[in-house]
Design a protein around this motif. Structure first.
Motif, PDB file in Angstrom:
ATOM      1  N   TYR A 105      53.027  35.185  39.839  1.00 36.49           N
ATOM      2  CA  TYR A 105      52.009  35.967  40.544  1.00 36.49           C
ATOM      3  C   TYR A 105      51.363  36.982  39.602  1.00 36.49           C
ATOM      4  O   TYR A 105      50.139  37.175  39.615  1.00 36.49           O
ATOM      5  CB  TYR A 105      52.634  36.698  41.734  1.00 36.49           C
ATOM      6  CG  TYR A 105      52.922  35.829  42.923  1.00 36.49           C
ATOM      7  CD1 TYR A 105      51.906  35.434  43.797  1.00 36.49           C
ATOM      8  CD2 TYR A 105      54.216  35.398  43.189  1.00 36.49           C
ATOM      9  CE1 TYR A 105      52.176  34.637  44.900  1.00 36.49           C
ATOM     10  CE2 TYR A 105      54.494  34.596  44.293  1.00 36.49           C
ATOM     11  CZ  TYR A 105      53.471  34.220  45.144  1.00 36.49           C
ATOM     12  OH  TYR A 105      53.742  33.424  46.235  1.00 36.49           O
ATOM     13  N   VAL A 154      52.921  39.953  49.239  1.00 39.18           N
ATOM     14  CA  VAL A 154      53.923  39.047  48.665  1.00 39.18           C
ATOM     15  C   VAL A 154      55.126  39.854  48.214  1.00 39.18           C
ATOM     16  O   VAL A 154      54.982  40.827  47.456  1.00 39.18           O
ATOM     17  CB  VAL A 154      53.360  38.258  47.467  1.00 39.18           C
ATOM     18  CG1 VAL A 154      54.476  37.472  46.769  1.00 39.18           C
ATOM     19  CG2 VAL A 154      52.268  37.296  47.927  1.00 39.18           C
ATOM     20  N   ILE A 200      54.451  37.299  52.824  1.00 35.06           N
ATOM     21  CA  ILE A 200      54.990  36.077  52.224  1.00 35.06           C
ATOM     22  C   ILE A 200      56.253  36.437  51.453  1.00 35.06           C
ATOM     23  O   ILE A 200      56.203  37.188  50.478  1.00 35.06           O
ATOM     24  CB  ILE A 200      53.945  35.424  51.293  1.00 35.06           C
ATOM     25  CG1 ILE A 200      52.749  34.968  52.134  1.00 35.06           C
ATOM     26  CG2 ILE A 200      54.541  34.245  50.548  1.00 35.06           C
ATOM     27  CD1 ILE A 200      51.449  35.050  51.423  1.00 35.06           C
ATOM     28  N   ASP A 249      58.572  35.085  49.088  1.00 37.72           N
ATOM     29  CA  ASP A 249      58.612  33.959  48.146  1.00 37.72           C
ATOM     30  C   ASP A 249      59.851  34.082  47.276  1.00 37.72           C
ATOM     31  O   ASP A 249      59.796  34.458  46.101  1.00 37.72           O
ATOM     32  CB  ASP A 249      57.347  33.931  47.293  1.00 37.72           C
ATOM     33  CG  ASP A 249      57.193  32.629  46.516  1.00 37.72           C
ATOM     34  OD1 ASP A 249      58.171  31.860  46.457  1.00 37.72           O
ATOM     35  OD2 ASP A 249      56.107  32.381  45.972  1.00 37.72           O
ATOM     36  N   THR A 306      45.750  40.856  47.150  1.00 34.80           N
ATOM     37  CA  THR A 306      47.170  40.692  47.460  1.00 34.80           C
ATOM     38  C   THR A 306      47.953  41.890  46.953  1.00 34.80           C
ATOM     39  O   THR A 306      47.713  42.378  45.848  1.00 34.80           O
ATOM     40  CB  THR A 306      47.711  39.407  46.799  1.00 34.80           C
ATOM     41  OG1 THR A 306      47.027  38.280  47.351  1.00 34.80           O
ATOM     42  CG2 THR A 306      49.205  39.237  47.033  1.00 34.80           C
ATOM     43  N   HIS A 312      55.631  27.290  46.040  1.00 36.98           N
ATOM     44  CA  HIS A 312      55.397  28.572  45.354  1.00 36.98           C
ATOM     45  C   HIS A 312      54.141  28.508  44.495  1.00 36.98           C
ATOM     46  O   HIS A 312      53.272  29.392  44.569  1.00 36.98           O
ATOM     47  CB  HIS A 312      56.618  28.918  44.505  1.00 36.98           C
ATOM     48  CG  HIS A 312      56.354  29.860  43.384  1.00 36.98           C
ATOM     49  ND1 HIS A 312      56.033  31.183  43.573  1.00 36.98           N
ATOM     50  CD2 HIS A 312      56.325  29.654  42.027  1.00 36.98           C
ATOM     51  CE1 HIS A 312      55.833  31.763  42.396  1.00 36.98           C
ATOM     52  NE2 HIS A 312      56.001  30.859  41.452  1.00 36.98           N
TER      53      HIS A 312
END
Length: 451
Positions: free
Chosen positions: A343, A328, A263, A265, A234, A312
């Motif tokens: 994350y 992300v 994504i 978020d 990611t 999330h």
């Protein structure tokens, strides 16, 4: 007249500048939060208004980033009851920013939030770009204000203040740059210098360096995407909800070809992205050309939004365990709060992943620590716990929404009637000194510099 700086004088955050027209009348340009090392453990005390506001007739908000408007709750609590003047796009965006700041810093009580927002919305005075309007007109003086596009984020403006007095032929023109945008910022036209400035209050965030070109930064972004696909990892991009996020989406839409999920978020970033879409009339010609081609720069098919906290946490778990490549984008931009922190906790220790910084990281923030120590296998403290950094850490300077050194020089050189006084603010000490030296070398050696 005199100028006082109540923030961003000896650092980058907390922009707040008071222009005293005389002892009884003054104007406030921005009122922002301090961040990173420029704050302390008692943020409520640090953000309190410790200067006299009895003469302040209006607050002008150059744009809605939190380091320029985040102290407004404290300003209202101190008794400020004047208008909040801003551009038309900022008038739409400002309540979103201040609602989020109020919930994070003061209270989540629904009634208090609603009461506060009604107060904010009743104060906002939206002004079109390029038009003078009169703030005060008395026997002593006339004060006019004009907002010009600054190209930093949607709605951003630099402010021209013109002060004239009876019997004095020439007015005094004071220009506050706010944050100036880079010339190649997606979605927004580049700022055009003012015709005249007697006193210039100029930001200097990147006064000591130049950005990568737009072509270079797109190439590096594509390289990070390709690595994610190859490593089944990611790419984590800490980004501020307004400005940087929308620019990234704009360029990712061009680069991805439906091969990788993006994504978003951040509920706040999603709200801002929707607002950006509604404010298409303020986009630049290039963005409008894309729309005419049937493209959807801020609403493409592989863009996924994550709203609830439960969703999330599920996404963090899924991406850290599944080996499915993704991009992300999550706040906050300096990793000192927000969803990006979860994350990072889950992925910093795994070399499959990338952390990609696209904006300025202030001293004392986790983002600066990751940026500085990550490439050397260091660690960072998140929520009072150490995390080893094995993920790849990169910085793409070209995505800064701030003008670089050459952009700032061009802005000053483009002023036809040059300033006699240049005050450098909103920059580290080294950046201000480097910008001063570069301006002098560029021929701006007749002005008095105040750092």
């Amino acid at each position: 007249m005199k100028l006082e700086h109540h923030g961003a004088r000896n650092g980058v955050t907390g922009s707040c500048h008071q222009l005293h027209i005389d002892d009884a009348v003054s104007l406030l340009i921005d009122c922002g939060l301090f961040q990173g090392d420029e704050t302390d453990s008692d943020n409520s005390e640090h953000n309190a208004i410790h200067f006299d506001i009895s003469s302040v007739r209006a607050l002008v908000a150059t744009h809605v980033h939190i380091d320029h408007v985040g102290r407004i709750p404290w300003l209202l609590a101190a008794g400020f009851d004047g208008p909040i003047i801003c551009s038309q796009p900022s008038a739409k965006l400002l309540p979103l920013v201040l609602e989020d700041a109020f919930k994070l810093g003061i209270s989540r009580d629904r009634r208090r939030v609603e009461r506060y927002l009604k107060q904010i919305e009743s104060r906002i005075v939206a002004q079109p770009y390029k038009q003078w309007f009169t703030l005060t007109d008395t026997p002593e003086h006339k004060v006019q204000i004009r907002l010009q596009r600054a190209g930093h984020i949607l709605g951003s403006a630099y402010v021209e203040v013109d002060v004239s007095q009876p019997g004095i032929k020439r007015s005094v023109r004071v220009v506050f740059s706010g944050d100036l945008g880079a010339s190649h910022t997606p979605l927004l036209p580049a700022p055009k210098p003012p015709y005249r400035a007697d006193i210039l209050v100029l930001e200097s965030t990147y006064g000591d360096r130049n950005h990568e070109s737009r072509a270079t930064r797109k190439h590096r972004l594509k390289a990070a995407i390709d690595r994610a696909l190859h490593n089944n990892g990611t790419v984590l991009i800490p980004a501020f909800s307004i400005g940087r996020t929308q620019e990234l989406l704009y360029e990712l839409e061009e680069l991805l070809n439906d091969e990788l999920p993006v994504i978003l978020d951040s509920p706040l970033a999603s709200k801002f992205t929707a607002a950006y879409r509604e404010l298409k009339p303020f986009w630049d010609d290039e963005a409008h050309a894309r729309l005419k081609q049937g493209r959807k720069p801020l609403a493409f098919d592989t863009l996924l939004t994550v709203d609830s906290h439960h969703e999330h946490l599920k996404m963090v778990h899924h991406l850290s365990r599944s080996g499915r490549p993704a991009i992300v984008i999550a706040g906050s931009g300096m990793c000192n709060a927000g969803r990006i922190v979860n994350y990072l906790k889950a992925m910093l220790g795994d070399e499959r992943h990338d952390v990609l910084f696209v904006g300025y990281q202030a001293e004392g923030t986790p983002g600066r620590a990751i940026q500085q120590y990550g490439p050397h296998g260091g660690w960072v403290e998140l929520d009072n716990e150490r995390y080893s950094i094995r993920a790849r850490v990169e910085t793409i300077g070209g995505y800064s929404a701030h003008a670089d050194q050459q952009g700032l020089i061009n802005f000053v050189k483009g002023i036809k009637h040059k300033p006699q006084e240049i005050r450098l603010v909103h920059g580290d000490k080294g950046a201000k000194q480097a910008l001063k030296e570069a301006l002098v070398l560029a021929g701006m050696n007749n002005a008095e510099y105040i750092l």
